[in-house]
Design an enzyme around this catalytic site. Structure first.
Site, short mmCIF file in Angstrom:
data_model
loop_
_atom_site.label_atom_id
_atom_site.label_comp_id
_atom_site.label_asym_id
_atom_site.label_seq_id
_atom_site.Cartn_x
_atom_site.Cartn_y
_atom_site.Cartn_z
N GLY B 7 -109.36 14.54 -24.43
CA GLY B 7 -109.15 13.04 -24.63
C GLY B 7 -110.45 12.68 -25.39
O GLY B 7 -110.87 11.42 -25.14
N ALA B 8 -110.90 13.43 -26.27
CA ALA B 8 -112.26 13.06 -26.81
C ALA B 8 -111.97 11.94 -27.76
O ALA B 8 -113.20 11.24 -28.36
CB ALA B 8 -112.78 14.18 -27.64
N ILE B 12 -113.10 6.68 -22.89
CA ILE B 12 -114.19 7.44 -22.14
C ILE B 12 -114.72 8.79 -23.12
O ILE B 12 -115.75 9.01 -22.80
CB ILE B 12 -113.72 7.53 -20.63
N ARG B 32 -106.18 15.14 -30.94
CA ARG B 32 -104.65 15.56 -31.45
C ARG B 32 -104.68 15.30 -33.06
O ARG B 32 -103.91 15.67 -33.96
CB ARG B 32 -103.66 14.91 -30.64
N VAL B 52 -103.38 18.76 -24.70
CA VAL B 52 -103.25 19.44 -23.38
C VAL B 52 -102.00 19.64 -23.13
O VAL B 52 -101.86 20.39 -22.13
CB VAL B 52 -104.05 18.41 -22.28
N LYS B 138 -101.34 10.50 -12.03
CA LYS B 138 -102.82 10.76 -11.83
C LYS B 138 -103.13 11.47 -10.40
O LYS B 138 -103.82 12.25 -10.35
CB LYS B 138 -103.58 9.52 -11.97
#
Lengths: 329, 330
Positions: B7-8, B12, B32, B52, B138
């Site tokens: 999730g780079a 966050i 991605r 992911v 989550k």
């Protein structure tokens, strides 16, 4: 002037959801026939859109219509279009117009020879917010543009298509780049009004895909600006075009054609209150209405199409360049 | 140390990458797309293409990594959210195990506790597996993380942040900023409900601690600011920034009706909707999130209070043109 008798070749998801309703709304044409290989489906579609006739072979349109929309799998466009053009039928053809540059040439040559008109259906060109973006760039509100980023796509499985031809090379002629990415390449060329000096390409294929299901293209333009375009059939990207200039930026959501966000130090409203989100009247389907209207108008009056042969060719050149290189790396 | 951040390119994840690179950590960023757009500003950050939800793409990314920061999430509908947040987490652990990763710092959310919360929320409060797609996926993702950590013998530390704001925050900064600016927001019951806000850099600090400290594997930590503020205090900052009036307040019953009938309400009043389901859930909370466990075991000490966090956020908004560059402009 009498309305154009119109035929539709290919009654898949896109035709039935967007194009046929738009064709029905247009007063300058009269839907005369639909064509689909599946006879029952063709009849069903004809009934649904109150089209008098349905055929299973596009040759049956010859002599019966003045113009046709081609919305069949990508690799079949060129042959169908050439046949129809040869018989004097004007053609509005879904993107990609063809899957090779040679086919594009063949189609436009045929059109020039017979005088029947040919236009590629890049619906986004008729989107109100992108037209506005084009004008914003022209007025220099963003200063000199140095970066354009655009993303398009969605999860293919969640779409509303009738067949999964896009997964297969034989029918799709390429993957997400030629199918969706072509929109972004066209927009990048149209907005920058230049041809790139270099093309970089990366792609990936998810399981079950013969062709690329994700692709990214970077175009470097002679003026030093760069366009980075990403398209995907496997995840949902931003579906937006963002243009960065020396004096501000603008963001256009592709699937919200009536909205545009502008930040420009040259626009008075932004000077006084920062970023502005503009929302103008209209609906999502309006771009298809405008496209059909433009096509009919140009055909009837002999005016030029706003989507020109050279632009279609240039986009295909870039795609061929990407695919060609990927075969060698 | 070599780490992987999933999730780079998100809010966050991107901030984490930036901070880690600044600290001299060898960072691999899983993205991605965008590989062609931003050449890595620093050689210490290596960007790799991956997803992911695709296990194969993670194997290469996880090679030689000591720690994985799992920040990737997504999905609106439950199926999609599960694919990304649960299957994605499973894949991260499978790849971590295969590559011999020491620890995964799993970014969960306060949302895993559901919406009916006690006055003081601690980690002991049970996870809820019913509710909206985000919260459910989550919660399931966090459960999978803990289980798989044990199965694969990979250390796992779960962080459950509250409402994370700061530059680039899509909801808790830009979302409410835009709504206040366009006067498309109402406060519920005078905005007396509590907002457990967390400034992004405080979260990054504790993520780093979670990667380092020993003896905390298998633990989950709630992470919030030093103390909650009222919604009125939070929203006041936006009103002040864009010289807009403080949004009107409506009683809870009316807020509920407006949310339920938002379409009808908008049609009748010709106003865009000013309350969302999310507002109803959040503005009515009177919960204080306890950060005692994080203070004790992670030596967590949030040091950016709302005033300072909002000052930094405002500077960023001005820098990006969301607000005119000087206050005189307005």
């Amino acid at each position: 002037m009498r309305p154009l008798r119109f035929g539709v070749v290919g009654c898949g998801g896109f035709s039935t959801i967007y194009q046929l309703p738009a064709l029905r709304r247009c007063s300058r044409l009269q839907l005369a026939a639909v064509v689909d290989r599946d006879r029952t489906w063709a009849q069903k579609v004809a009934r649904r859109f109150r089209v008098p006739t349905s055929y299973t072979d596009y040759h049956d349109l010859i002599g019966r219509v003045d113009a046709a929309l081609i919305a069949t799998p990508n690799t079949t466009h060129a042959d169908i279009a050439c046949t129809l053009l040869q018989h004097g039928i004007h053609v509005l053809c879904e993107k990609p117009l063809a899957t090779t540059r040679a086919d594009v040439e063949r189609m436009f040559t045929m059109s020039a020879q017979t005088g029947a008109r040919l236009m590629a259906a890049y619906g986004l060109r008729f989107s109100p917010n992108l037209s506005m973006l084009k004008r914003i760039i022209a007025t220099q509100w963003l200063g000199s543009v140095h970066e354009l980023t655009a993303e398009i796509g969605g999860r293919y499985e969640e779409g509303e298509q009738r067949t999964d031809f896009r997964k297969h090379r034989r029918l799709a002629g390429g993957g997400v780049l030629i199918d969706l990415g072509i929109h972004l390449i066209d927009l990048a060329l149209w907005l920058s009004e230049e041809l790139p000096v270099s093309v970089a390409y990366e792609s990936a294929s998810a399981q079950g895909w013969e062709v690329e299901s994700e692709a990214e293209v970077a175009l470097d333009f002679p003026g030093g600006s760069r366009a980075t375009l990403a398209c995907s059939f496997t995840h949902v990207p931003t579906n937006a075009v963002v243009v960065q200039g020396s004096a501000g930026w603008a963001r256009v959501p592709l699937y919200e054609p009536t909205s545009l966000t502008l930040c420009s130090e040259r626009a008075r409203v932004c000077q006084t209150s920062g970023v502005q989100r503009l929302v103008f009247p209209g609906t999502f389907t309006e771009m298809y209405d405008r496209q059909i209207e433009h096509f009919c108008d140009a055909v009837m009056t002999g005016k030029e199409f706003i989507i020109q042969a050279a632009e279609v060719g240039a986009a295909l050149d870039i795609i061929e360049c990407c695919y060609h290189r990927s075969l060698h790396t | 140390m070599q780490v992987l951040v999933t999730g780079a390119s998100g809010f966050i994840g991107s901030r984490l990458v930036h901070r880690l690179v600044g600290m001299g950590v060898q960072v691999r960023a899983l993205v991605r797309r965008g590989l062609l757009s931003q050449p890595p500003a620093d050689q210490r950050c290596e960007r790799v293409r991956g997803d992911v939800t695709v296990l194969d793409s993670l194997h290469r990314a996880a090679q030689a990594c000591e720690v994985i920061f799992h920040c990737a999430w997504g999905g609106h509908a439950l199926t999609e959210a599960r694919r990304i947040n649960v299957l994605g987490t499973r894949n991260v652990f499978a790849a971590a195990a295969a590559a011999g990763v020491r620890r995964v710092v799993h970014l969960s959310s306060m949302a895993v506790h559901g919406q009916r919360l006690p006055a003081l929320l601690t980690e002991e409060h049970p996870l809820q597996f019913q509710g909206d797609a985000y919260a459910v996926s989550k919660a399931e993702g966090e459960r999978a993380a803990i289980e798989l950590g044990a199965v694969y013998g990979v250390q796992v530390v779960v962080l459950r942040p509250t409402l994370v704001y700061g530059p680039q925050s899509p909801i808790w900064l830009l979302g409410y900023f835009e709504r206040v600016k366009h006067e498309q927001l109402a406060l519920i019951n005078g905005g007396k409900g509590l907002a457990n806000l967390l400034y992004i850099d405080d979260l990054i600090d504790v993520m780093w601690a979670a990667a380092q400290r020993s003896g905390i594997s298998g633990q989950a930590f709630l992470i919030s600011g030093a103390h909650p503020v009222t919604w009125r205090q939070y929203i006041d900052h936006f009103a002040h920034m864009c010289h807009k009036p403080v949004p009107p307040s409506v009683p809870l019953w009316r807020a509920w009706l407006e949310v339920q009938g938002s379409r009808v309400y908008s049609a009748l009043t010709q106003h865009p909707k000013r309350l969302l389901g999310m507002d109803l859930a959040l503005m009515t909370q009177h919960t204080t999130v306890s950060i005692d466990k994080a203070r004790q075991l992670l030596e967590y000490a949030p040091h950016i209070a709302l005033d300072e966090g909002m000052r930094r956020s405002e500077a960023w908004l001005r820098q990006k043109g969301y607000l005119p560059s000087s206050r005189n402009g307005l």
